[in-house]
Design a protein around this motif. Structure first.
Motif, PDB file in Angstrom:
ATOM      1  N   VAL A  51      69.542  34.904  62.741  1.00 20.42           N
ATOM      2  CA  VAL A  51      69.793  36.222  62.173  1.00 20.42           C
ATOM      3  C   VAL A  51      70.530  36.047  60.852  1.00 20.42           C
ATOM      4  O   VAL A  51      71.524  35.320  60.784  1.00 20.42           O
ATOM      5  N   CYS A  52      70.034  36.706  59.806  1.00 19.43           N
ATOM      6  CA  CYS A  52      70.694  36.648  58.500  1.00 19.43           C
ATOM      7  C   CYS A  52      71.889  37.594  58.532  1.00 19.43           C
ATOM      8  O   CYS A  52      71.725  38.808  58.654  1.00 19.43           O
ATOM      9  N   LYS A  53      73.091  37.046  58.434  1.00 14.90           N
ATOM     10  CA  LYS A  53      74.317  37.831  58.576  1.00 14.90           C
ATOM     11  C   LYS A  53      75.083  37.965  57.270  1.00 14.90           C
ATOM     12  O   LYS A  53      76.227  38.398  57.271  1.00 14.90           O
ATOM     13  N   ARG A  54      74.451  37.590  56.139  1.00 16.62           N
ATOM     14  CA  ARG A  54      75.177  37.613  54.875  1.00 16.62           C
ATOM     15  C   ARG A  54      74.302  38.100  53.723  1.00 16.62           C
ATOM     16  O   ARG A  54      73.087  37.947  53.739  1.00 16.62           O
ATOM     17  N   ILE A  55      74.975  38.652  52.720  1.00 11.87           N
ATOM     18  CA  ILE A  55      74.395  38.818  51.392  1.00 11.87           C
ATOM     19  C   ILE A  55      74.953  37.665  50.577  1.00 11.87           C
ATOM     20  O   ILE A  55      76.145  37.336  50.674  1.00 11.87           O
ATOM     21  N   TYR A  56      74.105  37.042  49.786  1.00 12.43           N
ATOM     22  CA  TYR A  56      74.483  35.857  49.026  1.00 12.43           C
ATOM     23  C   TYR A  56      74.383  36.129  47.525  1.00 12.43           C
ATOM     24  O   TYR A  56      73.472  36.822  47.080  1.00 12.43           O
ATOM     25  N   PHE A  57      75.276  35.520  46.766  1.00 10.16           N
ATOM     26  CA  PHE A  57      75.190  35.522  45.311  1.00 10.16           C
ATOM     27  C   PHE A  57      75.251  34.072  44.874  1.00 10.16           C
ATOM     28  O   PHE A  57      76.164  33.326  45.249  1.00 10.16           O
ATOM     29  N   ILE A  58      74.262  33.640  44.078  1.00 10.57           N
ATOM     30  CA  ILE A  58      74.204  32.234  43.662  1.00 10.57           C
ATOM     31  C   ILE A  58      75.062  32.036  42.418  1.00 10.57           C
ATOM     32  O   ILE A  58      74.762  32.558  41.350  1.00 10.57           O
ATOM     33  N   GLU A  81      70.883  30.831  39.805  1.00  8.32           N
ATOM     34  CA  GLU A  81      72.226  31.351  39.554  1.00  8.32           C
ATOM     35  C   GLU A  81      72.166  32.738  38.918  1.00  8.32           C
ATOM     36  O   GLU A  81      71.274  33.029  38.131  1.00  8.32           O
ATOM     37  N   GLY A  82      73.104  33.571  39.328  1.00  4.88           N
ATOM     38  CA  GLY A  82      73.139  34.940  38.837  1.00  4.88           C
ATOM     39  C   GLY A  82      72.355  35.911  39.697  1.00  4.88           C
ATOM     40  O   GLY A  82      72.337  37.098  39.426  1.00  4.88           O
ATOM     41  N   SER A  83      71.707  35.417  40.768  1.00  5.61           N
ATOM     42  CA  SER A  83      70.894  36.265  41.648  1.00  5.61           C
ATOM     43  C   SER A  83      71.646  36.577  42.933  1.00  5.61           C
ATOM     44  O   SER A  83      72.356  35.731  43.469  1.00  5.61           O
ATOM     45  N   MET A  84      71.439  37.786  43.426  1.00  6.08           N
ATOM     46  CA  MET A  84      71.936  38.168  44.743  1.00  6.08           C
ATOM     47  C   MET A  84      70.721  38.274  45.654  1.00  6.08           C
ATOM     48  O   MET A  84      69.689  38.793  45.242  1.00  6.08           O
ATOM     49  N   PHE A  85      70.848  37.769  46.877  1.00  9.54           N
ATOM     50  CA  PHE A  85      69.706  37.810  47.787  1.00  9.54           C
ATOM     51  C   PHE A  85      70.172  37.853  49.230  1.00  9.54           C
ATOM     52  O   PHE A  85      71.327  37.582  49.547  1.00  9.54           O
ATOM     53  N   THR A  86      69.245  38.195  50.086  1.00  8.53           N
ATOM     54  CA  THR A  86      69.386  38.103  51.529  1.00  8.53           C
ATOM     55  C   THR A  86      67.968  38.097  52.089  1.00  8.53           C
ATOM     56  O   THR A  86      67.009  38.313  51.342  1.00  8.53           O
ATOM     57  N   VAL A  87      67.812  37.836  53.354  1.00 14.80           N
ATOM     58  CA  VAL A  87      66.511  38.012  54.003  1.00 14.80           C
ATOM     59  C   VAL A  87      66.546  39.432  54.541  1.00 14.80           C
ATOM     60  O   VAL A  87      67.123  39.712  55.587  1.00 14.80           O
ATOM     61  N   ILE A  88      65.969  40.330  53.777  1.00 13.19           N
ATOM     62  CA  ILE A  88      66.220  41.763  53.906  1.00 13.19           C
ATOM     63  C   ILE A  88      65.909  42.331  55.288  1.00 13.19           C
ATOM     64  O   ILE A  88      66.713  43.086  55.846  1.00 13.19           O
ATOM     65  N   ASP A  89      64.761  41.976  55.882  1.00 13.16           N
ATOM     66  CA  ASP A  89      64.425  42.563  57.184  1.00 13.16           C
ATOM     67  C   ASP A  89      65.373  42.072  58.272  1.00 13.16           C
ATOM     68  O   ASP A  89      65.837  42.841  59.103  1.00 13.16           O
ATOM     69  N   SER A  90      65.694  40.794  58.252  1.00 18.51           N
ATOM     70  CA  SER A  90      66.619  40.231  59.229  1.00 18.51           C
ATOM     71  C   SER A  90      68.025  40.803  59.041  1.00 18.51           C
ATOM     72  O   SER A  90      68.699  41.171  60.003  1.00 18.51           O
ATOM     73  N   PHE A  91      68.457  40.917  57.792  1.00 21.90           N
ATOM     74  CA  PHE A  91      69.794  41.425  57.488  1.00 21.90           C
ATOM     75  C   PHE A  91      69.938  42.893  57.908  1.00 21.90           C
ATOM     76  O   PHE A  91      70.904  43.264  58.574  1.00 21.90           O
ATOM     77  N   LEU A  92      68.972  43.720  57.533  1.00 22.55           N
ATOM     78  CA  LEU A  92      69.066  45.148  57.838  1.00 22.55           C
ATOM     79  C   LEU A  92      69.013  45.431  59.333  1.00 22.55           C
ATOM     80  O   LEU A  92      69.765  46.246  59.853  1.00 22.55           O
ATOM     81  N   ALA A  93      68.104  44.775  60.034  1.00 19.51           N
ATOM     82  CA  ALA A  93      67.916  45.027  61.467  1.00 19.51           C
ATOM     83  C   ALA A  93      68.774  44.119  62.346  1.00 19.51           C
ATOM     84  O   ALA A  93      68.839  44.331  63.562  1.00 19.51           O
ATOM     85  N   GLN A  94      69.409  43.106  61.726  1.00 22.71           N
ATOM     86  CA  GLN A  94      70.175  42.102  62.467  1.00 22.71           C
ATOM     87  C   GLN A  94      69.335  41.526  63.604  1.00 22.71           C
ATOM     88  O   GLN A  94      69.725  41.484  64.763  1.00 22.71           O
ATOM     89  N   ARG A  95      68.143  41.065  63.199  1.00 24.33           N
ATOM     90  CA  ARG A  95      67.217  40.431  64.139  1.00 24.33           C
ATOM     91  C   ARG A  95      66.822  39.065  63.584  1.00 24.33           C
ATOM     92  O   ARG A  95      66.989  38.791  62.404  1.00 24.33           O
ATOM     93  N   LEU A 112      79.057  37.573  51.456  1.00 24.61           N
ATOM     94  CA  LEU A 112      79.676  38.758  52.050  1.00 24.61           C
ATOM     95  C   LEU A 112      78.974  39.002  53.380  1.00 24.61           C
ATOM     96  O   LEU A 112      77.745  39.148  53.428  1.00 24.61           O
ATOM     97  N   ASN A 113      79.730  39.057  54.455  1.00 29.06           N
ATOM     98  CA  ASN A 113      79.165  39.240  55.785  1.00 29.06           C
ATOM     99  C   ASN A 113      78.678  40.669  56.013  1.00 29.06           C
ATOM    100  O   ASN A 113      79.223  41.623  55.445  1.00 29.06           O
ATOM    101  N   TYR A 114      77.678  40.795  56.870  1.00 32.61           N
ATOM    102  CA  TYR A 114      77.088  42.089  57.221  1.00 32.61           C
ATOM    103  C   TYR A 114      78.145  43.093  57.683  1.00 32.61           C
ATOM    104  O   TYR A 114      78.196  44.215  57.201  1.00 32.61           O
ATOM    105  N   ASP A 115      78.979  42.681  58.643  1.00 28.75           N
ATOM    106  CA  ASP A 115      79.981  43.601  59.185  1.00 28.75           C
ATOM    107  C   ASP A 115      80.963  44.057  58.112  1.00 28.75           C
ATOM    108  O   ASP A 115      81.379  45.217  58.091  1.00 28.75           O
ATOM    109  N   ASP A 116      81.342  43.150  57.216  1.00 21.62           N
ATOM    110  CA  ASP A 116      82.260  43.515  56.130  1.00 21.62           C
ATOM    111  C   ASP A 116      81.597  44.485  55.158  1.00 21.62           C
ATOM    112  O   ASP A 116      82.231  45.433  54.694  1.00 21.62           O
ATOM    113  N   LEU A 117      80.318  44.265  54.852  1.00 21.14           N
ATOM    114  CA  LEU A 117      79.606  45.178  53.967  1.00 21.14           C
ATOM    115  C   LEU A 117      79.514  46.567  54.607  1.00 21.14           C
ATOM    116  O   LEU A 117      79.738  47.586  53.932  1.00 21.14           O
TER     117      LEU A 117
END
Length: 195
Positions: A51-58, A81-95, A112-117
């Motif tokens: 499960v993708c639990k973070r938003i990442y910034f390179i 570098e300079g990009s923000m990313f996550t695996v959007i479907d996994s992050f949003l649904a926490q699956r 930045l962790n999902y719960d913190d966001l």
């Protein structure tokens, strides 16, 4: 390797503020939740099925998001570098994620962790605005990627990649570029040989 919360999250915060300026309290609250991770070239940042639990910034480096079929690898995106990313479907649904994320170079990422966001979005309207705009950008990028894959000939897709991401060409393998374009390395070699 996780580094404890750190003082310099300037690039992450600047990216957030470019989408939604934050009031100083929201800025400080988010800063306290950020942490840095470092990955070596070839290391998986996210495994398929996790499960993708973070938003990442390179902060530095280069990564790819990809998946495998029975016969080959398909690369969805490259992020430098300079990009923000996550695996959007996994992050949003926490699956569990159908995609993996791998460092193509030694890479430093601010996380930045999902719960913190979620907590920050509930507390600060500016964070909710940032998150909404980030998701909108992700949706637009995804639609462009899907449309390009379905509609374009490989030669056109290659030239569009050069226009949009030319500097990455020196940093990614030809095998990864061919996988991103959905063609074989032999076909890529033919396209590159054309003048």
């Amino acid at each position: 390797m996780i580094t404890d919360h750190f003082a310099d999250a300037t690039n992450f915060l600047a990216f957030v503020s470019s989408l939604s300026p934050l009031e100083s309290e929201a800025n400080e609250s988010m800063r306290s939740k950020l942490y840095q991770k470092k990955y070596r070239k070839g290391e998986l940042i996210l495994e398929t099925g996790a499960v993708c639990k973070r938003i990442y910034f390179i902060d530095s480096g280069l990564i790819k998001t990809f998946f495998y079929t029975d016969t080959r690898e398909f690369i969805m995106r490259f992020f430098a570098e300079g990009s923000m990313f996550t695996v959007i479907d996994s992050f949003l649904a926490q699956r569990p994620s159908a995609y993996a994320v791998q460092a193509l170079e030694d890479t430093e990422i601010t996380c930045l962790n999902y719960d913190d966001l979620e907590m920050l979005c509930k507390r600060y309207h500016s964070m909710e605005t940032f998150y909404r705009k980030l998701l909108a950008l992700a949706a637009v990028n995804m639609m462009e990627r899907i449309g390009g894959t379905l509609e374009e000939k490989a030669q056109i897709a290659y030239h569009k990649f050069l226009q949009a991401h030319g500097p990455l060409l020196q940093r990614i393998s030809l095998a990864d570029l061919a996988s991103y374009l959905g063609i074989t390395q032999v076909s890529l070699s033919r396209i590159r040989a054309m003048k």
